[in-house]
Write an enzyme that holds these catalytic residues in place. Sequence first.
Site, PDB file in Angstrom:
ATOM      1  N   THR A 169       0.604  -1.201  -0.199  1.00 60.18           N
ATOM      2  CA  THR A 169      -0.166   0.073  -0.124  1.00 60.18           C
ATOM      3  C   THR A 169       0.747   1.222   0.093  1.00 60.18           C
ATOM      4  OG1 THR A 169      -0.232  -0.324   2.073  1.00 60.18           O
ATOM      5  CG2 THR A 169      -2.122  -1.428   0.849  1.00 60.18           C
ATOM      6  N   ASP A 170       2.496   1.272   0.715  1.00 57.14           N
ATOM      7  CA  ASP A 170       3.418   2.253  -0.018  1.00 57.14           C
ATOM      8  C   ASP A 170       3.971   2.223  -1.024  1.00 57.14           C
ATOM      9  OD1 ASP A 170       4.790   4.614   0.796  1.00 57.14           O
ATOM     10  OD2 ASP A 170       4.945   4.460   2.825  1.00 57.14           O
ATOM     11  N   LEU A 171       3.786   1.455  -2.163  1.00 53.82           N
ATOM     12  CA  LEU A 171       5.102   1.094  -2.769  1.00 53.82           C
ATOM     13  C   LEU A 171       5.149   2.670  -3.615  1.00 53.82           C
ATOM     14  CD1 LEU A 171       6.097  -1.286  -4.348  1.00 53.82           C
ATOM     15  CD2 LEU A 171       4.703  -1.191  -6.287  1.00 53.82           C
ATOM     16  N   ASN A 175      10.686   2.448  -0.949  1.00 49.59           N
ATOM     17  CA  ASN A 175      10.542   1.851  -0.246  1.00 49.59           C
ATOM     18  C   ASN A 175      11.429   0.605  -0.845  1.00 49.59           C
ATOM     19  OD1 ASN A 175       9.568   2.734   2.617  1.00 49.59           O
ATOM     20  ND2 ASN A 175       7.451   1.901   1.807  1.00 49.59           N
TER      21      ASN A 175
END
Length: 242
Positions: A169-171, A175
């Site tokens: 969800t935080d690609l 990251n």
Amino acid sequence: MLEIQEKNCFYLFNFDAPKADQQRFFSPEFWQEKQRILGSAKGRGTTWFVHSEDLFGVNTALRHYYRGGLYGKINRDRYWFSSLENTRSFAELYLLARLHQAGLNVPKPIAAKVEKTGLCCYRADILTEKVENARDLTALLQTEQLTQPLWQEMGKMIRKMHDLGICHTDLNAHNILVQQLGNEQKVWLLDFDKCGEKSGNDWKADNLARLHRSFLKEVERMGILFSEQQWHWLCAGYNGDV
């Protein structure tokens, strides 16, 4: 996985037999006493890097969970408790274990802690592998051009994650790590907090589009060396066109 409860604290360990002082593994002071702190990194909180290769086979990163945004100014690190499986640290550790076993380059999961506070809240910590000799992709792209095979490898890694039905969800570009191993480079995916399984396929294109937007944002903000050609290489890896 070894699950232990001690009063209002719950522990999840990714090893079969108990280890000495294992309940203290989530305390930076414990590692400082043992003179095992390798360094730290500042983010929403402090991530502590620990010399632990003799204990777990890898050096590790110790992270406490903190809230962000405006709400984080009022409630810094407490979350609503519904079940152990849904707590931030246990859920992330289980997910990392699944991805690690599937062969993805993600940090090896070591341990998680949940401390219940009051009737309905908890605080959480997680201990995972420290990826050695690695740099944040955005930091690397400020000074270096990455090779076509590495961009393709990035796409393959994301596709493998998606094929498992896992949505990051935080690609974003922050990251993704690039590890230097001699003359070779290896891509790693990080930060699976609040990530999990998702049904269907429509979200996969949205997930990729989110990553693309993050690259464009960092071109403007940090001047990273990124072009549409490199994005096409990543997508070729994702689609198996290599």
